[in-house]
Design a protein around this motif. Structure first.
Motif, PDB file in Angstrom:
ATOM      1  N   LEU A 185     -39.525 -11.412 -21.924  1.00  0.00           N
ATOM      2  CA  LEU A 185     -39.299 -11.970 -23.063  1.00  0.00           C
ATOM      3  C   LEU A 185     -39.321 -13.599 -22.993  1.00  0.00           C
ATOM      4  O   LEU A 185     -39.803 -14.381 -23.834  1.00  0.00           O
ATOM      5  N   VAL A 186     -39.159 -14.119 -21.833  1.00  0.00           N
ATOM      6  CA  VAL A 186     -39.121 -15.710 -21.475  1.00  0.00           C
ATOM      7  C   VAL A 186     -40.793 -15.750 -21.516  1.00  0.00           C
ATOM      8  O   VAL A 186     -41.159 -16.806 -22.262  1.00  0.00           O
ATOM      9  N   LEU A 187     -41.474 -15.006 -20.736  1.00  0.00           N
ATOM     10  CA  LEU A 187     -43.180 -15.306 -20.746  1.00  0.00           C
ATOM     11  C   LEU A 187     -43.614 -15.398 -22.223  1.00  0.00           C
ATOM     12  O   LEU A 187     -44.415 -16.004 -22.559  1.00  0.00           O
ATOM     13  N   ILE A 188     -42.931 -14.263 -23.049  1.00  0.00           N
ATOM     14  CA  ILE A 188     -43.454 -13.970 -24.271  1.00  0.00           C
ATOM     15  C   ILE A 188     -43.178 -15.357 -25.134  1.00  0.00           C
ATOM     16  O   ILE A 188     -44.005 -15.838 -25.998  1.00  0.00           O
ATOM     17  N   SER A 189     -42.111 -15.765 -25.019  1.00  0.00           N
ATOM     18  CA  SER A 189     -41.454 -17.013 -25.812  1.00  0.00           C
ATOM     19  C   SER A 189     -42.241 -18.238 -25.600  1.00  0.00           C
ATOM     20  O   SER A 189     -42.849 -18.799 -26.134  1.00  0.00           O
ATOM     21  N   ILE A 190     -42.574 -18.385 -24.313  1.00  0.00           N
ATOM     22  CA  ILE A 190     -43.275 -19.616 -23.613  1.00  0.00           C
ATOM     23  C   ILE A 190     -44.818 -19.537 -24.222  1.00  0.00           C
ATOM     24  O   ILE A 190     -45.212 -20.446 -24.584  1.00  0.00           O
ATOM     25  N   ASP A 191     -45.373 -18.300 -24.303  1.00  0.00           N
ATOM     26  CA  ASP A 191     -46.747 -18.072 -24.788  1.00  0.00           C
ATOM     27  C   ASP A 191     -46.717 -18.356 -26.193  1.00  0.00           C
ATOM     28  O   ASP A 191     -47.700 -19.094 -26.676  1.00  0.00           O
ATOM     29  N   ARG A 192     -45.832 -18.173 -27.099  1.00  0.00           N
ATOM     30  CA  ARG A 192     -45.727 -18.320 -28.390  1.00  0.00           C
ATOM     31  C   ARG A 192     -45.625 -19.780 -28.601  1.00  0.00           C
ATOM     32  O   ARG A 192     -46.270 -20.222 -29.630  1.00  0.00           O
ATOM     33  N   TYR A 193     -44.832 -20.366 -27.932  1.00  0.00           N
ATOM     34  CA  TYR A 193     -44.570 -21.718 -27.911  1.00  0.00           C
ATOM     35  C   TYR A 193     -45.744 -22.557 -27.923  1.00  0.00           C
ATOM     36  O   TYR A 193     -46.189 -23.388 -28.618  1.00  0.00           O
ATOM     37  N   LEU A 194     -46.429 -22.373 -26.598  1.00  0.00           N
ATOM     38  CA  LEU A 194     -47.838 -22.825 -26.393  1.00  0.00           C
ATOM     39  C   LEU A 194     -48.956 -22.875 -27.541  1.00  0.00           C
ATOM     40  O   LEU A 194     -49.577 -23.269 -27.806  1.00  0.00           O
TER      41      LEU A 194
END
Length: 333
Positions: A113-122
């Protein structure tokens, strides 16, 4: 989850669950186990069989589904443990393995979920300047790193979790730390790494994502439909995670503070915690069933993939049937 009664440090604060609670919990765990396995296998099948390669967001969602599937595969053992009134029948090896897999799921889920959040942020805040960081190969490497770290962080459970037989001839699958300092250190490490740090990162990214979406809608700027749909799905998955897991972690914090004598709790409070601890834990487990449901309800792109996979399967079936019929006719002639 290690026993069925609680004592205060004073004296006679005992809680004995009613008999119907054991079979009710047993069947609840089995139901979410079956649903979780079926739903997450379905999600992984759709992502794997679809003719197009997975996007970065879908790679992370696949990793989350794999983590949820790992958890669901361990729950039948715990269901039987509850059914036997917390008398572990499977030996020390499975006691260690099942609990390591459960903790690995917790770490791999939250860091997926952290990786997903960072991906959506970028993808939304820096759609052009950071595009090179959002490549499928890097996403796969990130998932691999998450699994390796999840195992390494689960090593204390591999060392200290064991099946211990008590004089009452009841075997508990429990953690046996050598001293209070080790217990406190492991608990603080787990709390920081599995809750505080990832939830802080997720919250910051989510805040920035929502802020960016609001500004673009307000200014009348176009957002790619594909990115918008993926973002709404991710936000729904993040919200479900927080709703399911935060109550359990709050309860665990209170329990740890009580164990290290920072908090002094009354007998009624201890009984309340003892009743609600497993309920909140099984609510957290339900998150693994909820995620695939959200993919179908919120994920328009996922529903599109499902339809396309069924079309592929239907075409292949018709082609196989047609080939079989042709061969049969040739044989007869």
């Amino acid at each position: 989850m290690d026993g069925n009664q609680t004592e205060t440090n004073a004296s006679s604060c005992l809680y004995q669950p009613t008999e119907w609670l054991y079979p009710a919990t047993y069947w609840y765990i089995l139901v979410i186990c079956v649903l979780g396995i079926v739903f997450n296998v379905f999600v992984l099948t759709v992502f794997c069989l679809h003719k197009k390669a997975c996007t970065v967001a879908e790679i992370y969602l696949s990793n989350l589904a794999a983590a949820d599937l790992l958890l669901m595969s361990c729950l039948p053992f715990w269901a039987e443990y509850v059914n036997k009134k917390y008398d572990w029948p499977f030996g020390g090896g499975l006691c260690k393995m099942v609990n390591v897999f459960i903790i690995m799921n917790a770490y791999s889920s939250v860091y997926s979920l952290v990786l997903i959040s960072i991906d959506r942020y970028l993808a939304l805040v820096f759609p052009l300047s950071h595009e090179r960081l959002r490549r499928p190969l890097l996403a796969k490497v990130g998932c691999l790193v998450v699994w390796v770290l999840s195992f390494l962080l689960s090593v204390p459970y591999l060392i200290y979790r064991d099946a211990i037989t008590y004089p009452s001839n009841i075997t508990k699958c429990t953690i046996n730390y050598p001293n209070d300092a080790t217990y406190l250190g492991c608990d603080i490490m787990q709390f920081m790494l599995i809750f505080i740090i990832p939830v802080f990162i997720i919250s910051i990214c989510t805040f920035k994502i929502i802020q960016t979406l609001r500004c673009r809608y307000r200014d009348g700027l176009n957002i790619q439909k594909k990115e918008e749909k993926a973002t709404f799905l991710v936000l729904a998955v993040l919200l479900a995670f927080l709703v399911c897991w935060i109550p359990f972690h709050i309860m665990k914090i209170i329990g740890t503070l009580k164990d290290v004598k920072v908090l002094t709790l009354t007998c009624n409070t201890l009984i309340f915690m003892h009743i609600w601890h497993p309920i909140l834990l099984y609510l957290a487990f339900f998150n693994s069933v909820l995620n695939p449901i959200l993919y179908v309800i919120v994920g328009k792109n996922f529903r599109k993939k499902v339809r396309e996979v069924f079309k592929q399967w239907s075409h292949r079936r018709r082609a196989t049937f047609s080939l079989t019929s042709t061969r049969t006719q040739m044989t007869k002639s």
